[in-house]
Each structure stands twice: as C-alpha cells, then as structure tokens.
Write a protein that holds these residues in place. Structure first.
Motif, PDB file in Angstrom:
ATOM      1  N   VAL A 123       3.168  -4.602   3.092  1.00 17.08           N
ATOM      2  CA  VAL A 123       4.012  -3.430   3.356  1.00 17.08           C
ATOM      3  C   VAL A 123       3.184  -2.174   3.162  1.00 17.08           C
ATOM      4  N   VAL A 124       3.396  -1.199   4.038  1.00 17.18           N
ATOM      5  CA  VAL A 124       2.827   0.135   3.876  1.00 17.18           C
ATOM      6  C   VAL A 124       3.981   1.111   3.676  1.00 17.18           C
ATOM      7  N   LEU A 125       3.945   1.869   2.585  1.00 18.64           N
ATOM      8  CA  LEU A 125       4.914   2.922   2.329  1.00 18.64           C
ATOM      9  C   LEU A 125       4.186   4.261   2.395  1.00 18.64           C
ATOM     10  N   ASP A 126       4.613   5.101   3.303  1.00 22.48           N
ATOM     11  CA  ASP A 126       3.898   6.345   3.581  1.00 22.48           C
ATOM     12  C   ASP A 126       4.676   7.550   3.079  1.00 22.48           C
ATOM     13  N   TYR A 127       4.099   8.217   2.073  1.00 24.93           N
ATOM     14  CA  TYR A 127       4.662   9.459   1.567  1.00 24.93           C
ATOM     15  C   TYR A 127       3.701  10.621   1.800  1.00 24.93           C
ATOM     16  N   GLY A 128       2.710  10.414   2.716  1.00 23.03           N
ATOM     17  CA  GLY A 128       1.770  11.482   3.035  1.00 23.03           C
ATOM     18  C   GLY A 128       0.383  10.983   3.364  1.00 23.03           C
ATOM     19  N   ALA A 129       0.267  10.082   4.349  1.00 24.85           N
ATOM     20  CA  ALA A 129      -1.031   9.530   4.737  1.00 24.85           C
ATOM     21  C   ALA A 129      -1.761  10.473   5.682  1.00 24.85           C
ATOM     22  N   GLY A 161       3.966  -7.993   8.613  1.00 28.32           N
ATOM     23  CA  GLY A 161       4.219  -6.922   7.660  1.00 28.32           C
ATOM     24  C   GLY A 161       5.009  -5.794   8.276  1.00 28.32           C
ATOM     25  N   THR A 162       5.379  -4.829   7.448  1.00 31.31           N
ATOM     26  CA  THR A 162       6.168  -3.700   7.937  1.00 31.31           C
ATOM     27  C   THR A 162       5.717  -2.411   7.275  1.00 31.31           C
ATOM     28  N   VAL A 163       6.099  -1.286   7.890  1.00 26.33           N
ATOM     29  CA  VAL A 163       5.741   0.037   7.404  1.00 26.33           C
ATOM     30  C   VAL A 163       6.983   0.906   7.373  1.00 26.33           C
ATOM     31  N   ALA A 164       7.071   1.755   6.367  1.00 26.26           N
ATOM     32  CA  ALA A 164       8.147   2.745   6.271  1.00 26.26           C
ATOM     33  C   ALA A 164       7.525   4.080   5.888  1.00 26.26           C
ATOM     34  N   SER A 165       7.926   5.130   6.589  1.00 24.73           N
ATOM     35  CA  SER A 165       7.388   6.465   6.338  1.00 24.73           C
ATOM     36  C   SER A 165       8.516   7.465   6.183  1.00 24.73           C
ATOM     37  N   ILE A 166       8.276   8.492   5.368  1.00 25.78           N
ATOM     38  CA  ILE A 166       9.241   9.584   5.247  1.00 25.78           C
ATOM     39  C   ILE A 166       8.758  10.816   6.002  1.00 25.78           C
ATOM     40  N   VAL A 167       7.574  10.736   6.638  1.00 27.95           N
ATOM     41  CA  VAL A 167       7.002  11.912   7.301  1.00 27.95           C
ATOM     42  C   VAL A 167       6.579  11.669   8.740  1.00 27.95           C
ATOM     43  N   LEU A 211       0.852  -1.180   0.000  1.00 25.72           N
ATOM     44  CA  LEU A 211       0.000   0.000   0.000  1.00 25.72           C
ATOM     45  C   LEU A 211       0.888   1.230   0.000  1.00 25.72           C
ATOM     46  N   VAL A 212       0.743   2.079  -1.015  1.00 21.02           N
ATOM     47  CA  VAL A 212       1.537   3.296  -1.144  1.00 21.02           C
ATOM     48  C   VAL A 212       0.634   4.500  -0.916  1.00 21.02           C
ATOM     49  N   HIS A 213       0.883   5.239   0.150  1.00 16.85           N
ATOM     50  CA  HIS A 213       0.148   6.475   0.402  1.00 16.85           C
ATOM     51  C   HIS A 213       0.757   7.607  -0.408  1.00 16.85           C
ATOM     52  N   ALA A 214      -0.109   8.455  -0.999  1.00 17.85           N
ATOM     53  CA  ALA A 214       0.315   9.564  -1.869  1.00 17.85           C
ATOM     54  C   ALA A 214       1.071   9.031  -3.082  1.00 17.85           C
ATOM     55  N   ALA A 215       0.473   8.050  -3.722  1.00 14.54           N
ATOM     56  CA  ALA A 215       1.145   7.343  -4.817  1.00 14.54           C
ATOM     57  C   ALA A 215       1.329   8.190  -6.062  1.00 14.54           C
ATOM     58  N   ALA A 216       0.562   9.261  -6.224  1.00 17.48           N
ATOM     59  CA  ALA A 216       0.691  10.101  -7.413  1.00 17.48           C
ATOM     60  C   ALA A 216       1.631  11.276  -7.194  1.00 17.48           C
ATOM     61  N   GLY A 217       2.194  11.387  -5.996  1.00 19.05           N
ATOM     62  CA  GLY A 217       3.127  12.467  -5.720  1.00 19.05           C
ATOM     63  C   GLY A 217       4.490  12.220  -6.326  1.00 19.05           C
ATOM     64  N   GLY A 218       5.410  13.171  -6.105  1.00 16.13           N
ATOM     65  CA  GLY A 218       6.734  13.063  -6.706  1.00 16.13           C
ATOM     66  C   GLY A 218       7.469  11.811  -6.302  1.00 16.13           C
ATOM     67  N   VAL A 219       7.433  11.470  -5.009  1.00 10.27           N
ATOM     68  CA  VAL A 219       8.079  10.251  -4.527  1.00 10.27           C
ATOM     69  C   VAL A 219       7.242   9.023  -4.872  1.00 10.27           C
ATOM     70  N   GLU A 246       2.131  25.106  -3.712  1.00 12.57           N
ATOM     71  CA  GLU A 246       0.678  24.965  -3.842  1.00 12.57           C
ATOM     72  C   GLU A 246       0.234  23.524  -3.661  1.00 12.57           C
ATOM     73  N   GLY A 247       1.085  22.576  -4.021  1.00 13.50           N
ATOM     74  CA  GLY A 247       0.827  21.174  -3.744  1.00 13.50           C
ATOM     75  C   GLY A 247      -0.092  20.457  -4.699  1.00 13.50           C
ATOM     76  N   HIS A 248      -0.448  21.080  -5.812  1.00 12.43           N
ATOM     77  CA  HIS A 248      -1.404  20.440  -6.720  1.00 12.43           C
ATOM     78  C   HIS A 248      -0.779  19.970  -8.033  1.00 12.43           C
ATOM     79  N   VAL A 249       0.522  20.154  -8.182  1.00 17.72           N
ATOM     80  CA  VAL A 249       1.166  19.781  -9.426  1.00 17.72           C
ATOM     81  C   VAL A 249       1.528  18.286  -9.398  1.00 17.72           C
ATOM     82  N   ARG A 250       1.306  17.613 -10.527  1.00 14.86           N
ATOM     83  CA  ARG A 250       1.708  16.209 -10.653  1.00 14.86           C
ATOM     84  C   ARG A 250       2.946  16.161 -11.538  1.00 14.86           C
TER      85      ARG A 250
END
Length: 307
Positions: free
Chosen positions: A213-219, A234-240, A150-158, A296-300
């Motif tokens: 696995v949960v990868l958190d880039y902005g949950a 399972g395991t989780v990794a976050s950058i935030v 599971l990837v949180h914020a999957a459409a973001g830069g990371v 602004e945070g809306h750019v893909r």
C-alpha cells in the motif's frame, strides 16, 4: 462572543479578533463552549482564497474546523449529547462561514464525539481533521496486519497519525521524511527513508518485493514512485493527487466528519496506541501568528489555539 474573523481573502493580516453574535442552534446541533481549536494547512489556504472554486464562502468568515470543548446547550433533537459533555470534532459544513476559532461553536452532532479522557483540550483539538484524514485513508486502502505500507510525508500532521494507526493494525511502515525527523519516526514505529533522488532505491533496500500500500500525504512524484514500488495487487490512496485514482487506479480521499471514526480514534488514543504531538499553543488573539507558523511548513506536530 469573541471570535477570529476575516471579511476578505488575503494573508494572515486579514484575521481580526472581533465580537460576534452567538451562533444559532439547529435542532440536530449542540452549542460547544470551545476550549481549543487547531490550525491545519487547509485553514490558511481557504483564507488565501485557494479553495474558492471548491467551497462557497460567506463573509465574514470564522475560520477553523477542529475544536475541543464542553457542551453548553443541546438542540431540540440532539439526543446524542448532554450539557457538560466534553467533546471534540471536525466541524466542517458544506460552506465556509461559522468556524471553530470562537468562544461558542454550533456543531452538528454528526461532526462530534466524546473527547478522549486521556487528552487535554489542547491535545484533543489537534486530532480531528488530521486524525480522521489518516484513519479514513487507511480504511479506504483496506490496510490489514502483515502488509508493508509506504507513507509519504510520514512526519507531517497526518502522517504521524497514520504511522501509529498502521502500527496498531499490525502493518509494517516505511515512511518518507527529512533526515531531521528520522529519529522521531523510529520512535513511532516506522522505518524512515530520505526524500528526493534515489528514494525508490532506498525503499527497495528495505522492501525488495515492493510495498502493498502507498499512502500519500505529500509525495514529490507519486505516480513514478508508486509504479516503481507497488507490488502486484497493491493499492494507493492520496489526499492531494487525483492521479492516485485517475492514473493509478487507487483512491483520492477527502476527509469527512464522522462520529464513528472519531470514536475509533478515541479508543486508539485512550488505549495508548496513538500519541498526539502538539508543537505550540497560541492564545486566540495570536491566531495570525499560528497561521503563519503552519504556512511556513517546517513545524512538526500540531499548532493549537487556546480559546
């Protein structure tokens, strides 16, 4: 040399196009004639003073950590590169001062790798920080083929880099994103789900036994969703979120410069497994507008400045 600088914390109006001395070249560094640099969310946060408690800052600051360019001169013991090599890198040091939004960048060799041959300089500059963040968080989580991630914020830069790296490893990817980005995520190989209320149920509908696995880039609710969805073992990794480590027993990842990891990304890119999405390219004099767009945070896709 021309460079973007700021001499105090503040909004994008503190960014100025200035003339700076050529940076000094240490024995284990090379001088890179920059062709492009990219803007990351951390750049405007550093500029605004939000990371003052974490990093020493020496004004005036040349911002930026991502760069792509050509080696112009090598230090006395920088045998890894030669004049004329096309390189890219995540040029972060232990203090904030001489960044990459400048015509010349003195870069320690440990921060650089040879540029992917298949990318333009603008595309290459979009890779290092975001690509390394994705790659290193996946490595830390130990993801392997056959797992459901599971990837949180999957459409973001990371997140976009993570989805593609995971698919190249043979993992199944469920990615959270707003509805407008679902088709894009499907194109990258992920199964998209909407943010917000009901997220756990939507993921359970796709993965009834939970995720490995949960990868958190902005949950929005990392602890709650992870406890509800993470399978046993399972395991989780976050950058935030430090809670990934302190409450969930997983990993908090702070990206590090790494030539070896950049080389791994280069292979994935040149093999066609990872594509680079550049949203917009600005001129160096328009760096303030590039910062504003990212804030602004809306750019893909990545915002790049041509040096």
């Amino acid at each position: 040399m021309r460079a973007i600088t700021y001499d105090r914390y503040g909004g994008s109006d503190v960014l100025q196009l200035t003339d700076r001395p050529e940076p000094r070249l240490g024995p284990d560094s090379v001088l890179v004639r920059a062709r492009a640099a990219s803007v990351n969310p951390v750049d405007w946060k550093v500029r605004a003073g939000y990371l003052d408690a974490l990093m020493d800052v020496q004004f005036p600051v040349v911002p930026g950590w991502d760069v792509a360019g050509v080696v112009e001169r090598v230090g006395q013991d920088a045998t890894e590169f030669e004049v004329g090599d096309e390189v890219y890198g995540y040029v972060r040091r232990d203090w904030v001062h001489g960044g990459t939004f400048a015509e010349l960048v003195a870069a320690p060799v440990r921060t650089l790798a040879r540029k992917p041959a298949s990318l333009t300089f603008e595309e290459a500059a979009a890779v290092p920080l975001a690509g390394l963040t994705a790659y290193q968080s996946i490595e830390r989580a130990g993801v392997h083929a056959g797992q459901t991630v599971l990837v949180h914020a999957a459409a973001g830069g990371v997140g976009q880099f993570a989805v593609q790296i995971l698919r190249a490893r043979g993992a199944r990817v469920v990615g959270t994103a707003s509805a407008r980005n679902h088709d894009h995520l499907r194109g990258l190989g992920a199964e998209p789900v909407e943010y917000g209320d009901g997220l756990v149920d939507r993921v359970r509908a796709l993965a009834p036994d939970g995720v490995d696995v949960v990868l958190d880039y902005g949950a929005d609710d990392l602890v709650g969703t992870t406890r509800a969805l993470l399978a046993d073992g399972g395991t989780v990794a976050s950058i935030v979120e430090a809670a990934a480590r302190t409450e969930l027993g997983g990993h908090l990842v702070w990206v590090r410069p790494s030539t070896a990891d950049l080389d791994a990304l280069t292979r994935l890119i040149d093999d066609g497994a990872v594509k680079v999405d550049v949203a917009q390219v600005f001129d160096l004099a328009d760096t303030a507008a590039a910062h504003d767009l990212v804030a602004e945070g809306h750019v893909r896709g990545k915002v790049v400045v041509r040096v």
